[in-house]
Design a protein around this motif. Structure first.
Motif, PDB file in Angstrom:
ATOM      1  N   ARG A 171      15.450  15.762  50.472  1.00 23.88           N
ATOM      2  CA  ARG A 171      16.845  15.482  50.830  1.00 23.88           C
ATOM      3  C   ARG A 171      17.644  16.770  50.681  1.00 23.88           C
ATOM      4  N   ILE A 172      18.334  17.145  51.758  1.00 24.17           N
ATOM      5  CA  ILE A 172      19.050  18.409  51.800  1.00 24.17           C
ATOM      6  C   ILE A 172      20.508  18.136  52.140  1.00 24.17           C
ATOM      7  N   GLY A 173      21.412  18.614  51.299  1.00 19.79           N
ATOM      8  CA  GLY A 173      22.832  18.446  51.554  1.00 19.79           C
ATOM      9  C   GLY A 173      23.283  19.236  52.767  1.00 19.79           C
ATOM     10  N   ALA A 174      24.303  18.737  53.437  1.00 17.17           N
ATOM     11  CA  ALA A 174      24.762  19.338  54.690  1.00 17.17           C
ATOM     12  C   ALA A 174      25.290  20.755  54.511  1.00 17.17           C
ATOM     13  N   LEU A 175      25.728  21.118  53.308  1.00 19.48           N
ATOM     14  CA  LEU A 175      26.271  22.456  53.079  1.00 19.48           C
ATOM     15  C   LEU A 175      25.227  23.459  52.610  1.00 19.48           C
ATOM     16  N   ALA A 176      23.970  23.063  52.543  1.00 19.43           N
ATOM     17  CA  ALA A 176      22.904  24.029  52.244  1.00 19.43           C
ATOM     18  C   ALA A 176      22.896  25.092  53.340  1.00 19.43           C
ATOM     19  N   THR A 177      22.865  26.351  52.949  1.00 17.47           N
ATOM     20  CA  THR A 177      22.894  27.419  53.952  1.00 17.47           C
ATOM     21  C   THR A 177      21.519  27.609  54.581  1.00 17.47           C
ATOM     22  N   ILE A 178      21.510  28.191  55.756  1.00 14.48           N
ATOM     23  CA  ILE A 178      20.257  28.465  56.450  1.00 14.48           C
ATOM     24  C   ILE A 178      19.407  29.445  55.636  1.00 14.48           C
ATOM     25  N   GLN A 179      20.049  30.408  54.979  1.00 14.34           N
ATOM     26  CA  GLN A 179      19.308  31.354  54.137  1.00 14.34           C
ATOM     27  C   GLN A 179      18.659  30.658  52.950  1.00 14.34           C
ATOM     28  N   SER A 180      19.342  29.668  52.382  1.00 11.68           N
ATOM     29  CA  SER A 180      18.761  28.943  51.246  1.00 11.68           C
ATOM     30  C   SER A 180      17.531  28.154  51.691  1.00 11.68           C
ATOM     31  N   LEU A 181      17.520  27.664  52.927  1.00 10.37           N
ATOM     32  CA  LEU A 181      16.344  26.956  53.451  1.00 10.37           C
ATOM     33  C   LEU A 181      15.195  27.925  53.671  1.00 10.37           C
ATOM     34  N   LYS A 182      15.502  29.093  54.168  1.00 10.45           N
ATOM     35  CA  LYS A 182      14.484  30.125  54.382  1.00 10.45           C
ATOM     36  C   LYS A 182      13.830  30.523  53.065  1.00 10.45           C
ATOM     37  N   ASN A 183      14.610  30.605  52.005  1.00 12.40           N
ATOM     38  CA  ASN A 183      14.116  31.108  50.720  1.00 12.40           C
ATOM     39  C   ASN A 183      13.572  30.032  49.789  1.00 12.40           C
ATOM     40  N   SER A 184      13.903  28.774  50.033  1.00 10.02           N
ATOM     41  CA  SER A 184      13.577  27.706  49.092  1.00 10.02           C
ATOM     42  C   SER A 184      12.065  27.470  48.976  1.00 10.02           C
ATOM     43  N   VAL A 185      11.551  27.542  47.759  1.00 11.48           N
ATOM     44  CA  VAL A 185      10.140  27.252  47.518  1.00 11.48           C
ATOM     45  C   VAL A 185       9.840  25.786  47.832  1.00 11.48           C
ATOM     46  N   VAL A 186      10.763  24.897  47.479  1.00  8.35           N
ATOM     47  CA  VAL A 186      10.573  23.469  47.747  1.00  8.35           C
ATOM     48  C   VAL A 186      10.480  23.208  49.246  1.00  8.35           C
ATOM     49  N   VAL A 187      11.358  23.814  50.033  1.00  8.92           N
ATOM     50  CA  VAL A 187      11.313  23.624  51.485  1.00  8.92           C
ATOM     51  C   VAL A 187      10.025  24.196  52.058  1.00  8.92           C
ATOM     52  N   LYS A 188       9.606  25.359  51.594  1.00  6.12           N
ATOM     53  CA  LYS A 188       8.364  25.963  52.094  1.00  6.12           C
ATOM     54  C   LYS A 188       7.156  25.089  51.798  1.00  6.12           C
ATOM     55  N   ARG A 189       7.176  24.414  50.656  1.00  8.88           N
ATOM     56  CA  ARG A 189       6.036  23.563  50.292  1.00  8.88           C
ATOM     57  C   ARG A 189       6.064  22.214  50.985  1.00  8.88           C
ATOM     58  N   GLN A 190       7.253  21.633  51.130  1.00  7.81           N
ATOM     59  CA  GLN A 190       7.361  20.252  51.593  1.00  7.81           C
ATOM     60  C   GLN A 190       7.733  20.116  53.064  1.00  7.81           C
ATOM     61  N   CYS A 191       8.334  21.149  53.655  1.00 10.32           N
ATOM     62  CA  CYS A 191       8.679  21.112  55.084  1.00 10.32           C
ATOM     63  C   CYS A 191       8.645  22.538  55.615  1.00 10.32           C
ATOM     64  N   LYS A 192       7.428  23.070  55.679  1.00 10.86           N
ATOM     65  CA  LYS A 192       7.214  24.471  56.054  1.00 10.86           C
ATOM     66  C   LYS A 192       7.892  24.828  57.367  1.00 10.86           C
ATOM     67  N   ILE A 193       7.886  23.908  58.319  1.00 15.76           N
ATOM     68  CA  ILE A 193       8.423  24.212  59.635  1.00 15.76           C
ATOM     69  C   ILE A 193       9.928  24.479  59.593  1.00 15.76           C
TER      70      ILE A 193
END
Length: 289
Positions: free
Chosen positions: A72-94
């Protein structure tokens, strides 16, 4: 050019933000990162009387994961935070892959996921990746919340199903099954430019047979889209290079690109075939790794 005059509203809760938007109707627009909105205002493409600034709302930039619920990702999460997030890389690599292709680091540090989605560009990178990941958008309004699949959210360039007083508050990405692979490919003049064509593929293998696949295409239709016939073509089969090529040709027939300043429709069609095949094969390799 200077910005037109407007009144700045600074809600502290999402309920207050929705109330402001509902009260002022078409005269008000939400402000998240502003990387698209402020440019449109400078050229007078939009001239709101009120900007409802969301940046003061606590918790809307969160990134959370649970095994049962997914990401679950809040709408104000920045695009850079998605690029850098270890959780996003592991759970939604695309999603991390797509975020890395967006604009410059300066823009990514400001641009938000919710703004990216609400902007409804047919060339949107993060929204295309999310469609392939089976994501849904949580929409919050004065009447409460609703959750809709993201591939039903976009209706036309710059248009969505958002109702007056409603905001994208969160994105929900379900957990990925075992042996799920993903690939995001973007063809552009430069790596961080707007896509000429983009393709997102997420697929699941069971004993090397494709049991589920989503193929998203960007910049080749009025909205980002699913290549559903190509998905059906691949499902239930062991994917070879020849099969991936055949599926890519099916996807090419599903899209409807136009001629524009970046490339011709014919060029885009040829590119869809080439990079869809490559994305399918990369996703298969990822699933097997």
């Amino acid at each position: 050019m200077r910005l037109p005059q407007f009144e700045h509203l600074a809600p502290s809760t999402i309920e207050e933000a929705c109330a402001f938007l509902a009260a002022h109707g078409n005269s008000a627009l939400p402000l998240a990162g502003g990387t698209d909105l402020l440019v449109k205002m400078k050229v007078r493409k939009v001239v709101p009387q009120y900007l409802v600034d969301l940046k003061g709302i606590s918790g809307m930039d969160s990134i959370r994961f649970s095994e049962q619920d997914g990401l679950r990702i809040g709408a104000l999460a920045t695009i850079q935070s998605l690029k850098n997030s270890v959780v996003v890389k592991r759970q939604c690599k695309i999603l991390a892959q797509a975020a890395a292709t967006e604009s410059s680091v300066q823009i990514r540090n400001i641009a938000t996921l919710g703004g990216n989605i609400a902007n409804a560009s047919p060339a949107g990178d993060a929204p295309l990746a999310l469609i392939a990941a089976g994501a849904s958008a949580v929409l919050t309004g004065t009447g409460g919340q609703r959750e809709v699949l993201l591939d039903t959210f976009f209706t036309a360039p710059g248009k969505t199903i958002l109702q007056p007083g409603e905001l994208v508050s969160e994105i929900h990405i379900p957990p990925m099954p075992p042996r799920t692979g993903a690939a995001y490919l973007k063809h552009s003049t430069r790596r961080t430019d707007i896509a000429i064509v983009s393709v997102a593929v997420v697929l699941t293998l069971v004993k090397d047979v494709c049991t589920g696949v989503k193929i998203g295409l960007g910049s080749v239709a009025p909205t980002i889209m699913r290549a559903r016939k190509a998905e059906a073509f691949l499902t239930g089969k062991a994917i070879s290079e020849d099969l991936a090529n055949a599926a890519a040709q099916v996807a090419t027939k599903e899209c409807s690109p136009i001629d524009d300043i970046r490339r011709s429709a014919g060029y885009r069609k040829n590119t869809v075939t080439e990079i869809t095949k490559l994305a399918i094969l990369q996703a298969v390799l990822d699933a097997k790794s």
